[in-house]
Write a protein that holds these residues in place. Structure first.
Motif, PDB file in Angstrom:
ATOM      1  N   LEU A 187     -52.126 -20.563 -32.307  1.00  0.00           N
ATOM      2  CA  LEU A 187     -53.489 -21.005 -32.012  1.00  0.00           C
ATOM      3  C   LEU A 187     -54.528 -20.310 -32.883  1.00  0.00           C
ATOM      4  N   LEU A 188     -54.071 -19.492 -33.806  1.00  0.00           N
ATOM      5  CA  LEU A 188     -54.968 -18.698 -34.639  1.00  0.00           C
ATOM      6  C   LEU A 188     -55.951 -19.566 -35.416  1.00  0.00           C
ATOM      7  N   ASP A 189     -55.473 -20.679 -35.980  1.00  0.00           N
ATOM      8  CA  ASP A 189     -56.306 -21.506 -36.844  1.00  0.00           C
ATOM      9  C   ASP A 189     -57.440 -22.203 -36.100  1.00  0.00           C
ATOM     10  N   MET A 190     -57.401 -22.212 -34.779  1.00  0.00           N
ATOM     11  CA  MET A 190     -58.445 -22.867 -34.000  1.00  0.00           C
ATOM     12  C   MET A 190     -59.637 -21.947 -33.730  1.00  0.00           C
ATOM     13  N   THR A 191     -59.502 -20.678 -34.037  1.00  0.00           N
ATOM     14  CA  THR A 191     -60.484 -19.695 -33.610  1.00  0.00           C
ATOM     15  C   THR A 191     -61.863 -19.924 -34.214  1.00  0.00           C
ATOM     16  N   ALA A 192     -61.940 -20.201 -35.503  1.00  0.00           N
ATOM     17  CA  ALA A 192     -63.242 -20.375 -36.150  1.00  0.00           C
ATOM     18  C   ALA A 192     -64.004 -21.560 -35.556  1.00  0.00           C
ATOM     19  N   GLN A 193     -63.286 -22.641 -35.252  1.00  0.00           N
ATOM     20  CA  GLN A 193     -63.926 -23.796 -34.628  1.00  0.00           C
ATOM     21  C   GLN A 193     -64.467 -23.417 -33.247  1.00  0.00           C
ATOM     22  N   GLN A 194     -63.662 -22.674 -32.498  1.00  0.00           N
ATOM     23  CA  GLN A 194     -64.094 -22.279 -31.160  1.00  0.00           C
ATOM     24  C   GLN A 194     -65.304 -21.351 -31.211  1.00  0.00           C
ATOM     25  N   LEU A 195     -65.369 -20.494 -32.228  1.00  0.00           N
ATOM     26  CA  LEU A 195     -66.532 -19.615 -32.375  1.00  0.00           C
ATOM     27  C   LEU A 195     -67.816 -20.424 -32.513  1.00  0.00           C
ATOM     28  N   GLN A 196     -67.751 -21.530 -33.242  1.00  0.00           N
ATOM     29  CA  GLN A 196     -68.948 -22.359 -33.387  1.00  0.00           C
ATOM     30  C   GLN A 196     -69.329 -23.034 -32.066  1.00  0.00           C
ATOM     31  N   ILE A 197     -68.333 -23.426 -31.270  1.00  0.00           N
ATOM     32  CA  ILE A 197     -68.634 -24.029 -29.966  1.00  0.00           C
ATOM     33  C   ILE A 197     -69.287 -22.997 -29.050  1.00  0.00           C
ATOM     34  N   TYR A 198     -68.770 -21.753 -29.055  1.00  0.00           N
ATOM     35  CA  TYR A 198     -69.403 -20.695 -28.269  1.00  0.00           C
ATOM     36  C   TYR A 198     -70.865 -20.529 -28.670  1.00  0.00           C
ATOM     37  N   ARG A 199     -71.118 -20.473 -29.965  1.00  0.00           N
ATOM     38  CA  ARG A 199     -72.491 -20.267 -30.430  1.00  0.00           C
ATOM     39  C   ARG A 199     -73.384 -21.434 -30.028  1.00  0.00           C
ATOM     40  N   ALA A 200     -72.854 -22.664 -30.121  1.00  0.00           N
ATOM     41  CA  ALA A 200     -73.641 -23.840 -29.735  1.00  0.00           C
ATOM     42  C   ALA A 200     -74.020 -23.801 -28.259  1.00  0.00           C
ATOM     43  N   LEU A 201     -73.166 -23.174 -27.448  1.00  0.00           N
ATOM     44  CA  LEU A 201     -73.426 -23.075 -26.004  1.00  0.00           C
ATOM     45  C   LEU A 201     -74.160 -21.782 -25.640  1.00  0.00           C
ATOM     46  N   GLY A 202     -74.530 -20.996 -26.648  1.00  0.00           N
ATOM     47  CA  GLY A 202     -75.292 -19.774 -26.407  1.00  0.00           C
ATOM     48  C   GLY A 202     -74.502 -18.708 -25.682  1.00  0.00           C
ATOM     49  N   ALA A 203     -73.188 -18.684 -25.872  1.00  0.00           N
ATOM     50  CA  ALA A 203     -72.313 -17.759 -25.140  1.00  0.00           C
ATOM     51  C   ALA A 203     -71.687 -16.733 -26.074  1.00  0.00           C
ATOM     52  N   THR A 204     -71.342 -15.588 -25.509  1.00  0.00           N
ATOM     53  CA  THR A 204     -70.648 -14.540 -26.260  1.00  0.00           C
ATOM     54  C   THR A 204     -69.158 -14.857 -26.304  1.00  0.00           C
ATOM     55  N   PRO A 205     -68.563 -14.970 -27.479  1.00  0.00           N
ATOM     56  CA  PRO A 205     -67.125 -15.264 -27.556  1.00  0.00           C
ATOM     57  C   PRO A 205     -66.302 -14.063 -27.130  1.00  0.00           C
ATOM     58  N   PRO A 206     -65.059 -14.287 -26.710  1.00  0.00           N
ATOM     59  CA  PRO A 206     -64.189 -13.172 -26.337  1.00  0.00           C
ATOM     60  C   PRO A 206     -63.613 -12.493 -27.569  1.00  0.00           C
ATOM     61  N   ASN A 207     -62.982 -11.348 -27.357  1.00  0.00           N
ATOM     62  CA  ASN A 207     -62.127 -10.758 -28.383  1.00  0.00           C
ATOM     63  C   ASN A 207     -60.796 -11.495 -28.343  1.00  0.00           C
ATOM     64  N   TRP A 208     -60.193 -11.701 -29.505  1.00  0.00           N
ATOM     65  CA  TRP A 208     -58.897 -12.386 -29.557  1.00  0.00           C
ATOM     66  C   TRP A 208     -57.811 -11.451 -30.050  1.00  0.00           C
ATOM     67  N   LEU A 209     -56.635 -11.603 -29.449  1.00  0.00           N
ATOM     68  CA  LEU A 209     -55.446 -10.872 -29.859  1.00  0.00           C
ATOM     69  C   LEU A 209     -54.321 -11.891 -29.944  1.00  0.00           C
ATOM     70  N   HIS A 210     -53.898 -12.212 -31.159  1.00  0.00           N
ATOM     71  CA  HIS A 210     -52.875 -13.231 -31.365  1.00  0.00           C
ATOM     72  C   HIS A 210     -51.520 -12.568 -31.613  1.00  0.00           C
ATOM     73  N   ILE A 211     -50.574 -12.856 -30.737  1.00  0.00           N
ATOM     74  CA  ILE A 211     -49.237 -12.296 -30.899  1.00  0.00           C
ATOM     75  C   ILE A 211     -48.331 -13.311 -31.576  1.00  0.00           C
ATOM     76  N   PRO A 212     -47.421 -12.862 -32.434  1.00  0.00           N
ATOM     77  CA  PRO A 212     -46.462 -13.804 -33.043  1.00  0.00           C
ATOM     78  C   PRO A 212     -45.657 -14.527 -31.970  1.00  0.00           C
ATOM     79  N   VAL A 213     -45.298 -15.764 -32.242  1.00  0.00           N
ATOM     80  CA  VAL A 213     -44.588 -16.568 -31.242  1.00  0.00           C
ATOM     81  C   VAL A 213     -43.092 -16.273 -31.275  1.00  0.00           C
TER      82      VAL A 213
END
Length: 291
Positions: free
Chosen positions: A197-223
């Protein structure tokens, strides 16, 4: 500067089948990261696609988590009961010009290298009577963020080409919208999830900003992968967990996470094993291998 926010983590499986070993590893990692930091841990069922969800799957997943002593700190959240919230957010994003109707087919988008031949981002094109999906309108960005395990990350986001679907043409809400809306609703501060799900993070960051919210910290573990090098998943027919062997399953998951649990823990209870794991959790040691 260290954040003073109480750690709030979650595990959010899709109920397309029973819990398998790969999902247990992710659940355990997210649980231990939360508990080792005196935080709260939640369970969310991402039941947004009824066409792919056997009716018994949700109960099987929750039973497996309970059997393995992975108990949430609040009632389980079901995305299937959150449609009104998702509709409200889409209306809001549409109103500020950050969401739009898209009638283009996948074939059309592929043929145009991601560009929309129907000019979907043009407001004047939304009068079409064709079936449509809703997409989030990204802005061009060179996105930099810090992963809690993988370190500095860089992702290029291109407007229109990378615009994610937030509601499908069938009327089902999409992961990219629901995950952000629900993480905001639950006050999630930190997310532990698979690196797929790593590649989705940048898109989600923009959605957080559009909603005026603080994004979480992410920790991606290998599958976790199978013998063929494929991610363990229900699509690849990963076997269901044996709920009669929770200690053995948890021990194997800790081993896969490179936590080096001592052998005597195999003769104890799941509660004892989790107590040891919370005390000795070392996210920096995480290195997943095939099972």
């Amino acid at each position: 500067m260290t954040s003073l926010r109480t750690y709030r983590g979650r595990f959010a499986p899709s109920p397309t089948g029973p819990l398998h070993f790969g999902s247990l590893v992710t659940a355990l990692a997210s649980y231990l990261e939360a508990k080792s930091r005196q935080g709260l841990w939640f369970i969310r069922i991402e039941d947004l696609d009824p066409l792919r969800e056997p009716p018994e799957a949700t109960g099987e997943i929750l039973h497996s988590l309970e059997t393995h002593h992975l108990f949430p700190d609040a009632p389980v959240l079901f995305q299937s009961r959150r449609h009104e919230a998702y509709h409200s957010v889409i209306d809001y994003l549409s109103g500020i010009g950050r969401a739009y109707r898209c009638s283009c087919s996948r074939k059309q988008l592929q043929a145009n290298h991601g560009r929309h031949p129907l000019r979907c981002r043009d407001v004047s094109s939304t009068t079409s009577t064709q079936p449509y999906a809703m997409r989030f309108a990204l802005t061009d960005e060179e996105c930099h963020w810090q992963d809690q395990l993988l370190g500095p990350q860089h992702q290029t986001v291109r407007a229109e080409i990378h615009d994610p679907v937030i509601m499908r043409k069938e009327g089902f809400f999409a992961y990219q919208l629901a995950v952000v809306v629900d993480d905001i609703e639950q006050g999630i501060t930190d997310v532990v999830r698979g690196s797929d799900l790593l590649d989705m993070t940048a898109q989600q960051l923009q959605i957080y900003r559009a909603l005026g919210a603080t994004p979480p910290n992410w920790l991606h573990i290998p599958v976790i992968v199978n013998d063929q090098g494929q991610k363990l998943s229900k699509q690849n027919r990963a076997p269901a967990l044996d709920n009669q062997a929770p200690v053995e399953n948890l021990f194997a998951a800790l081993t896969a996470l490179n936590q080096q649990p001592p052998q005597p823990l195999l003769t104890g209870s799941a509660a004892d094993l989790l107590k040891w794991a919370c005390t000795h959790w070392n996210r920096g040691a995480v290195h997943l291998t095939s099972r």
